[in-house]
Design a protein around this motif. Sequence first.
Motif, PDB file in Angstrom:
ATOM      1  N   VAL A 241     -13.647   3.664  -6.186  1.00 32.77           N
ATOM      2  CA  VAL A 241     -13.732   2.191  -6.272  1.00 32.77           C
ATOM      3  C   VAL A 241     -12.460   1.616  -6.882  1.00 32.77           C
ATOM      4  CG1 VAL A 241     -16.249   1.951  -6.311  1.00 32.77           C
ATOM      5  CG2 VAL A 241     -15.037   2.378  -8.463  1.00 32.77           C
ATOM      6  N   ILE A 242     -11.837   2.378  -7.773  1.00 31.54           N
ATOM      7  CA  ILE A 242     -10.609   1.895  -8.433  1.00 31.54           C
ATOM      8  C   ILE A 242      -9.532   1.598  -7.390  1.00 31.54           C
ATOM      9  CG2 ILE A 242      -8.774   2.440 -10.083  1.00 31.54           C
ATOM     10  CD1 ILE A 242     -10.664   4.441 -11.438  1.00 31.54           C
ATOM     11  N   GLY A 243      -9.238   2.598  -6.557  1.00 34.00           N
ATOM     12  CA  GLY A 243      -8.163   2.446  -5.569  1.00 34.00           C
ATOM     13  C   GLY A 243      -8.531   1.510  -4.428  1.00 34.00           C
ATOM     14  N   LEU A 244      -9.806   1.521  -4.037  1.00 29.33           N
ATOM     15  CA  LEU A 244     -10.238   0.632  -2.951  1.00 29.33           C
ATOM     16  C   LEU A 244     -10.087  -0.828  -3.371  1.00 29.33           C
ATOM     17  CD1 LEU A 244     -13.404   2.649  -1.842  1.00 29.33           C
ATOM     18  CD2 LEU A 244     -11.235   2.434  -0.563  1.00 29.33           C
ATOM     19  N   GLU A 245     -10.496  -1.130  -4.596  1.00 28.72           N
ATOM     20  CA  GLU A 245     -10.304  -2.499  -5.100  1.00 28.72           C
ATOM     21  C   GLU A 245      -8.816  -2.834  -5.176  1.00 28.72           C
ATOM     22  OE1 GLU A 245     -14.204  -2.534  -8.122  1.00 28.72           O
ATOM     23  OE2 GLU A 245     -12.207  -3.039  -8.891  1.00 28.72           O
ATOM     24  N   THR A 246      -8.036  -1.898  -5.717  1.00 26.45           N
ATOM     25  CA  THR A 246      -6.607  -2.151  -5.904  1.00 26.45           C
ATOM     26  C   THR A 246      -5.914  -2.428  -4.577  1.00 26.45           C
ATOM     27  OG1 THR A 246      -6.606  -0.691  -7.829  1.00 26.45           O
ATOM     28  CG2 THR A 246      -4.466  -1.193  -6.852  1.00 26.45           C
ATOM     29  N   VAL A 261       2.639   4.821  -6.758  1.00 29.59           N
ATOM     30  CA  VAL A 261       1.283   4.832  -7.329  1.00 29.59           C
ATOM     31  C   VAL A 261       1.238   5.901  -8.419  1.00 29.59           C
ATOM     32  CG1 VAL A 261      -1.156   5.321  -6.868  1.00 29.59           C
ATOM     33  CG2 VAL A 261       0.216   4.078  -5.174  1.00 29.59           C
ATOM     34  N   ILE A 262       0.750   5.513  -9.621  1.00 35.64           N
ATOM     35  CA  ILE A 262       0.807   6.402 -10.785  1.00 35.64           C
ATOM     36  C   ILE A 262      -0.531   6.474 -11.509  1.00 35.64           C
ATOM     37  CG2 ILE A 262       1.859   6.690 -13.092  1.00 35.64           C
ATOM     38  CD1 ILE A 262       4.344   5.170 -11.952  1.00 35.64           C
ATOM     39  N   GLY A 263      -0.915   7.675 -11.903  1.00 40.13           N
ATOM     40  CA  GLY A 263      -2.080   7.825 -12.781  1.00 40.13           C
ATOM     41  C   GLY A 263      -1.896   9.033 -13.670  1.00 40.13           C
ATOM     42  N   CYS A 264      -2.427   8.966 -14.899  1.00 41.00           N
ATOM     43  CA  CYS A 264      -2.373  10.162 -15.734  1.00 41.00           C
ATOM     44  C   CYS A 264      -3.404  11.151 -15.185  1.00 41.00           C
ATOM     45  CB  CYS A 264      -2.640   9.841 -17.199  1.00 41.00           C
ATOM     46  SG  CYS A 264      -4.281   9.189 -17.560  1.00 41.00           S
ATOM     47  N   ALA A 265      -3.147  12.448 -15.398  1.00 39.77           N
ATOM     48  CA  ALA A 265      -4.020  13.452 -14.797  1.00 39.77           C
ATOM     49  C   ALA A 265      -4.347  14.558 -15.797  1.00 39.77           C
ATOM     50  CB  ALA A 265      -3.366  14.040 -13.549  1.00 39.77           C
ATOM     51  N   GLY A 266      -5.636  14.646 -16.135  1.00 37.56           N
ATOM     52  CA  GLY A 266      -6.144  15.748 -16.969  1.00 37.56           C
ATOM     53  C   GLY A 266      -6.957  16.641 -16.045  1.00 37.56           C
ATOM     54  N   GLY A 267      -8.218  16.262 -15.817  1.00 40.69           N
ATOM     55  CA  GLY A 267      -9.015  16.895 -14.763  1.00 40.69           C
ATOM     56  C   GLY A 267      -8.753  16.230 -13.424  1.00 40.69           C
ATOM     57  N   SER A 275      -5.521   6.790  -6.598  1.00 43.07           N
ATOM     58  CA  SER A 275      -4.569   7.213  -5.569  1.00 43.07           C
ATOM     59  C   SER A 275      -5.176   7.585  -4.217  1.00 43.07           C
ATOM     60  CB  SER A 275      -3.743   8.405  -6.083  1.00 43.07           C
ATOM     61  OG  SER A 275      -4.555   9.563  -6.209  1.00 43.07           O
ATOM     62  N   PHE A 276      -6.420   8.046  -4.162  1.00 38.93           N
ATOM     63  CA  PHE A 276      -6.935   8.589  -2.899  1.00 38.93           C
ATOM     64  C   PHE A 276      -6.850   7.604  -1.727  1.00 38.93           C
ATOM     65  CE2 PHE A 276      -9.651  12.504  -4.394  1.00 38.93           C
ATOM     66  CZ  PHE A 276      -8.500  13.074  -4.916  1.00 38.93           C
ATOM     67  N   PRO A 277      -7.227   6.339  -1.921  1.00 37.93           N
ATOM     68  CA  PRO A 277      -7.067   5.419  -0.775  1.00 37.93           C
ATOM     69  C   PRO A 277      -5.594   5.260  -0.350  1.00 37.93           C
ATOM     70  CG  PRO A 277      -8.642   4.538  -2.356  1.00 37.93           C
ATOM     71  CD  PRO A 277      -7.987   5.718  -3.010  1.00 37.93           C
ATOM     72  N   PHE A 278      -4.672   5.443  -1.291  1.00 31.00           N
ATOM     73  CA  PHE A 278      -3.254   5.349  -0.936  1.00 31.00           C
ATOM     74  C   PHE A 278      -2.756   6.661  -0.322  1.00 31.00           C
ATOM     75  CE2 PHE A 278      -3.848   2.103  -4.242  1.00 31.00           C
ATOM     76  CZ  PHE A 278      -3.441   0.990  -3.518  1.00 31.00           C
TER      77      PHE A 278
END
Lengths: 456, 456
Positions: A241-246, A261-267, A275-278
């Motif tokens: 939902v994050i990327g779809l809205e964005t 497109v940037i995101g921090c990544a732990g798991g 990022s997935f929609p992008f």
Amino acid sequence: MEKTNILLSGREMPRSWYNLAADLPNPLRPPLTADGTPITPETMAPIFPMNLIEQEVSSERWIEIPEPVLAILMRWRPTPLRRAVALEKHLNTPARIYYKDESLSPPGSHKPNTAVAQAWYNKEFGIKKLTTETGAGQWGSALAYACGLIGIECKVYMVRISFEQKPFRKVLMRIWGADCIPSPSEASKTGREILKKMPDTPGSLGIAISEAIEEATGDESGRTRYALGSVLNHVMLHQTVIGLETRKQLKNAGVGLPHVVIGCAGGGSNFAGLSFPFIAEKIDGADITIIPVEPTACPTLTRGRFAYDYGDVAKTTPLLPMHSLGHTFVPPGIHAGGLRYHGMAPLVSQAAVDGLLEPMSLDQLECYRAALTWAQTEGSIPAPETTHAIAAAIREAEKAREEGKDKSIVFCYSGHGLLDLSAYEAYLDGKLVDSTLPEERLQESISELDGNPGVD
Amino acid sequence: MEKTNILLSGREMPRSWYNLAADLPNPLRPPLTADGTPITPETMAPIFPMNLIEQEVSSERWIEIPEPVLAILMRWRPTPLRRAVALEKHLNTPARIYYKDESLSPPGSHKPNTAVAQAWYNKEFGIKKLTTETGAGQWGSALAYACGLIGIECKVYMVRISFEQKPFRKVLMRIWGADCIPSPSEASKTGREILKKMPDTPGSLGIAISEAIEEATGDESGRTRYALGSVLNHVMLHQTVIGLETRKQLKNAGVGLPHVVIGCAGGGSNFAGLSFPFIAEKIDGADITIIPVEPTACPTLTRGRFAYDYGDVAKTTPLLPMHSLGHTFVPPGIHAGGLRYHGMAPLVSQAAVDGLLEPMSLDQLECYRAALTWAQTEGSIPAPETTHAIAAAIREAEKAREEGKDKSIVFCYSGHGLLDLSAYEAYLDGKLVDSTLPEERLQESISELDGNPGVD
């Protein structure tokens, strides 16, 4: 006046989650059991409810969000996409920096996007109680919140050192009606054995996962299950939902597709969510640089190995095809607790293998410096994890300035840091150090992957 | 799906503040100096910049919000008006409960609405540094935030016991670049004298105000001024964006004017912000019940006396025409630090005298009980002050159920409680007590008002 706040109406809220597994150039490899055979849905049934297992293995591109889940998400969603005009000005960059504000949920991070969905599917399946583990408490408090609203019991095993040193997220869990106990505990066989051998152990996520799974699978009524806040496919799915809205917000604002497109990544969950929609657009031919950012203390994508590995120290989980530093890896003590996981979500790992990502690792000192710049320009206090995305966005904006390019950069502001102010105090007092992982420690840890089933 | 989130676009953001002084049936009485004569703008000039003094004494109905102030406010404004559907359902009430969410500003409360304006007007006037006092730190952190963004120095005198016991808002102030020191301090004559006599004093707001004013007026360059976070007319003015937005949101949502308007009231600023535009409607003939809610530990409007009184213990401020419990009054220790002030904003007091308000006082145990109900239905954690508004809204919703009336109730969700979780822990552990003010203590305290100038 500059348009800094890009809102969506409730009507524009996504009605389905996006499943990247449908579009990856190479199919995901299946999880394996300890004897090296592909795992079946039935093997997972004592741990997760079947409706979530179906999502876990689904290759459908779109999965509809149930109305009751949507109704709860819409208490704080769609979240605003904001433009960081003051930061741009401070950096004197031609780049436009946008951030998706996931800090506005009641627990303060993106985690409830999946916690609400998981609690709801479990309740639908007749489950009465969820168990989970938590480190600093972001995930535990998100699941407590979701279970409280949906009306299902919640038991959180919190790593003992965090339970003692970070009392506040524990209070959040109590307020929302969850039972939060320190791990290792007397409540499980695993816990009792460890306490007998090491009565003063600070605990670990690996131990807490084992205890939570033991309680879930040990309930003879069959009405208890386990919930995980990252790594798994269905968790990534719920976060999209994050990327779809964005994507919609950038389109509505006339920006179109972003350059970076940037995101921090732990798991991997907030990164995946944005990022997935992008990544789908990139697979379709769009020119987008997609950057997962991890700490140099736990450089899973940048220095780890893509292999089959366990999700926990005690090897109670299946083997997952992912980038890993080895399941016994314990990273140096950094304040971004959410980025200290040894593995990476299989979907993110496969996208990296397929050349769709450009992973970056950053030292925590650079990240807190970036966070201070952020707080003094944009005004808000990011979570320690989120500082990694901010620092990467600043690097990209500075690169755009050097190149003289008007780039659009979007990152996920995954959570606020209001319950992590002691980390800021340590930074301001000069007590934080560069905690980059030494090469020999990395090699030692990665070499253990050789012995795993499914690894050549 | 139920419309629970009522948003306004940036274009609908109010462009002017509303000044209730223009519409009150009886004019405000002027502040007095210690010899009982009305104060002049010049007397206030060493403490406040002249542009804010002009607002303080203005009787203009609308005062334009400067564009640069608007640009900063619009980083988090217009704030959402939300409908508490889950709480309504839990209470089984026909009432519709709306809340204006002021917790979304970076410092987490409504305070930056005036902090940003004050910092900007001071900078316009050529001021280089603002001083202020703070108790638990809500106001100090809001002013630190505003000064950081606007580029002006900020010095906060924080009541010593809070400085030591509540470290987190202090860290916020440091992050935003402010200088925060414990009061009493060695930095002022007042502070040094008190420390000599009482080296172990926990400090008080009265002492901190005296120190902050001393530093402001003592700067020989004339470039330092003092800022106050509540009580004064210009502070109430800046907060009216809350009510102006709410009135528009209720209208857009087809609700029209509400039946009941509620805000917690310490010095009066969030209550004024929400209610003043509705008090204007009431003066025009609308039938609206307007309720300021205070703690039974500090019942200024419900049990205090309307008289001239000082704003601080040391009598360094002018005498203000307001409801007061006496300027030396120290309320029992309750966790809603922002509601522990002995006086009340003159504009709110005059509205009460004019019969426009129906003040209510509530015990803290009822308030925390209400907060738990809130957290377990609506999901968010309110500030200790805000719990009073929630408890009052619940009372009104229950009354509506008994009367079988479909009322609309709107209250101000003035701030979040994420930095006040120790108060919740105390409540959950059964450590909080009813702290209603005993009658004899009240009488003793109020009797001191007899000696004040301007009091018959």
